[in-house]
Design an enzyme around this catalytic site. Structure first.
Site, PDB file in Angstrom:
ATOM      1  CB  CYS A  78      -1.327  -0.096   1.043  1.00 18.22           C
ATOM      2  SG  CYS A  78      -2.358   0.901   0.915  1.00 18.22           S
ATOM      3  CG  HIS A 117      -3.374  -3.555   3.191  1.00 18.37           C
ATOM      4  ND1 HIS A 117      -2.746  -3.337   3.588  1.00 18.37           N
ATOM      5  CD2 HIS A 117      -4.240  -2.194   2.379  1.00 18.37           C
ATOM      6  CE1 HIS A 117      -2.871  -1.699   3.621  1.00 18.37           C
ATOM      7  NE2 HIS A 117      -3.283  -1.202   3.408  1.00 18.37           N
ATOM      8  CD  GLU A 121      -1.235  -6.617   4.558  1.00 23.31           C
ATOM      9  OE1 GLU A 121      -1.633  -5.123   5.140  1.00 23.31           O
ATOM     10  OE2 GLU A 121      -1.019  -6.788   3.714  1.00 23.31           O
TER      11      GLU A 121
END
Length: 554
Positions: free
Chosen positions: A394, A526, A528
């Site tokens: 990001c 993102h 993750e």
């Protein structure tokens, strides 16, 4: 087409906490969910948060920790990340209920006249809305399949004023669906007093008494402690709290959160719940989970990964990033030691050298605001020049682009987020976000949120990592790469814009070719959020794999 599954009532399990906060209710609930899935049951989960915010999207990371974004674009509590990782399934907007959402809905209904002139009160109107949201989690999906079990974690601590409507709603759910379809688990602290060498049960007894005072008798107790609670004390707690002996479970601190399902299994909590709720079951199939635990507890390699962030004083602000790094380590049979680095320390070359030397890999995660930005850029410069594998997320992509732009001769390259009057705004406000940035629209819930598709350049490193050129990732941002500078940056540096939105407008991925740098990749997304302990995300997997290869062949 109707489902062939046998119709049976969905069972509801509520997890509450007492004595102190941060006991690990969310991890207990998620671990139980994983254990029931291993028993062949379908499970979904929900977090009931008593704060007045509609969602955590506008909360300070130091105050709340990470904001976890779901596929459908909901900004939710970080516990939903635990739920998704342990259950290996995506959750949505309805999986996070806050007091703010509930009150907003009830007040909107009152304004529309839906209560037919009645006095709107906490009971029944607020509790009815909470009940409706709890019960909706058990409704059939588009294929006609309803979950066997819904696990709802009640945030806060028993005794908090804010939690009372949620606990009352849970009590009413038990009354309405029948006690045979409802199960209450209470997590409580059993502190160890070093001066006397004793474990103390009184806090748990008082916590259960508080819970009983509002009409809830827990069916099971999960005792949190820094050591194993002996059987004698468990029996005493069972007697004093009027809980079945089988329902008192010891859950001591563990070296890894992924050991917790095994701890609960050895304490037979799943067996007790299945029997009490009359659930169908099979023998535990833990082939996948035990493979994970083998990798967690018996790694063959070890690496140090630096996370260069703005909010490192509260590591929970980067919880999913940490778990994604660890999952990539597990996939590579590697223990990944996390080194926290404040981005301010990397603003100068000497500062970056001191902070980043000795690292095997670096992650530059997301964030907001100007503080620490030059340090993030300095960390990227150091990683690029010293060939250290780096993954930007990001804001990490935006800083990577700014760093490349300065290489390309755009010495004043910046972002309109940091300097609205920037003369070389290589990162600019997205058109649809300008009203929110200028204060003309709400900040909460207005970012570019949720899953969006991207098209990757054929032959790029990211396409190789994903194994495809069409991907989807979750997002949470207001700013984008300014297309007016893309050609100049590409020509003046080695940076490759390797992935965009399907229409080619929004930059989603950038990278350096392997001949320039072994692994310097960044994404506007993102990733993750989509990592799982049993399925490492490709970008994190590539980071750790490259770091390992450089260890062997520097």
């Amino acid at each position: 087409m109707t489902s062939s599954r046998k119709v049976r009532p969905t069972k509801h399990i509520f997890v509450t906490g007492g004595v102190v906060s941060s006991l690990g209710k969310g991890l207990t609930a998620a671990s139980l969910g994983q254990l029931l899935i291993a028993r062949g049951l379908s499970v979904t989960m929900q977090k009931l948060d008593p704060y007045l915010n509609v969602d955590p999207g506008t909360m300070n990371p130091f105050e709340h920790g990470e904001v976890f974004v779901t596929e459908d674009g909901a900004e939710t509590d970080l516990d939903l990340g635990h739920y998704e990782r342990f259950l290996d399934r995506n959750l949505g907007l309805n999986a996070n209920v806050t007091t703010g959402k509930v009150y907003s809905t009830v007040i909107a209904k009152e304004r529309r006249g839906e209560y037919l002139g009645k006095t709107v009160q906490v009971i029944p109107h607020i509790t009815d809305e909470i009940k409706a949201r709890i019960l909706s989690m058990g409704e059939p999906d588009a294929h006609g399949n309803a979950p066997d079990v819904v696990i709802s974690e009640v945030g806060g601590t028993v005794g908090d004023i804010e939690s009372q409507p949620f606990l009352e709603a849970a009590r009413q759910v038990r009354h309405e669906i029948g006690r045979e379809n409802c199960f209450f688990i209470h997590c409580s602290l059993v502190p160890y007093l070093a001066t006397s060498g004793e474990l103390k049960t009184k806090p748990t007894q008082h916590s259960v008494a508080e819970l009983r005072g509002i009409g809830i008798l827990p069916d099971a107790l999960v005792l949190r402690c820094d050591r194993e609670v002996p059987q004698g004390l468990k029996d005493k707690i069972a007697m004093m709290c009027d809980v079945d002996y089988e329902g008192v479970v010891s859950c001591p601190d563990s070296s890894s959160i992924y050991n917790i399902p095994d701890v609960l299994y050895r304490e037979h909590l799943d067996t007790f719940i299945i029997r009490r709720l009359g659930l169908p079951f099979r023998d535990v199939d833990w082939s996948t989970w035990h493979d994970l635990l083998e990798r967690v507890n018996n790694p063959r390699h070890e690496l140090t990964v630096g996370i260069v962030g703005k909010y490192i004083d509260l590591p929970d602000a980067y919880l999913s990033v940490v778990e994604a790094v660890r999952a990539a380590g597990y996939a590579n049979w590697t223990r990944t030691n996390i080194k926290w680095i404040t981005s301010d320390d990397c603003e100068t070359p000497s500062g970056a050298m001191k902070a980043l030397s000795g690292l095997d890999a670096i992650v530059v995660p997301g964030g907001f605001g100007i503080r620490g930005i030059e340090g993030k850029i300095g960390a990227i410069t150091f990683a690029r020049e010293h060939k250290i594998p780096l993954l930007g997320l990001c804001l990490g992509l935006q800083c990577t682009v700014i760093e490349a732009a300065r290489q390309a001769g755009l010495e004043q390259a910046s972002s309109t987020e940091f300097d609205p009057a920037a003369t070389q705004p290589v990162i600019a406000t997205m058109e649809e976000q300008k009203a929110a940035v200028s204060g003309e629209a709400d900040l909460g819930g207005t970012m570019r949120l949720g899953a969006y598709p991207a098209t990757l350049e054929e032959g790029s490193l990211v396409a190789e990592l994903y194994g495809t050129t069409e991907v989807s990732e979750r997002h949470r941002h207001r700013y984008e790469v300014n297309n007016a500078y893309r050609a100049q940056i590409a020509e003046g540096s080695d940076l490759v814009f390797s992935g965009t939105s399907p229409d080619g407008h929004l930059v989603e991925f950038v990278e350096y070719p392997k001949e320039v740098h072994p692994y310097l990749v960044a994404t506007q997304a993102h990733p993750e959020y989509k990592s799982r302990p049993t399925h490492a995300h490709p970008l994190f997997y590539g980071l750790v794999k490259t770091a390992l290869e450089l260890r062997v062949h520097p």
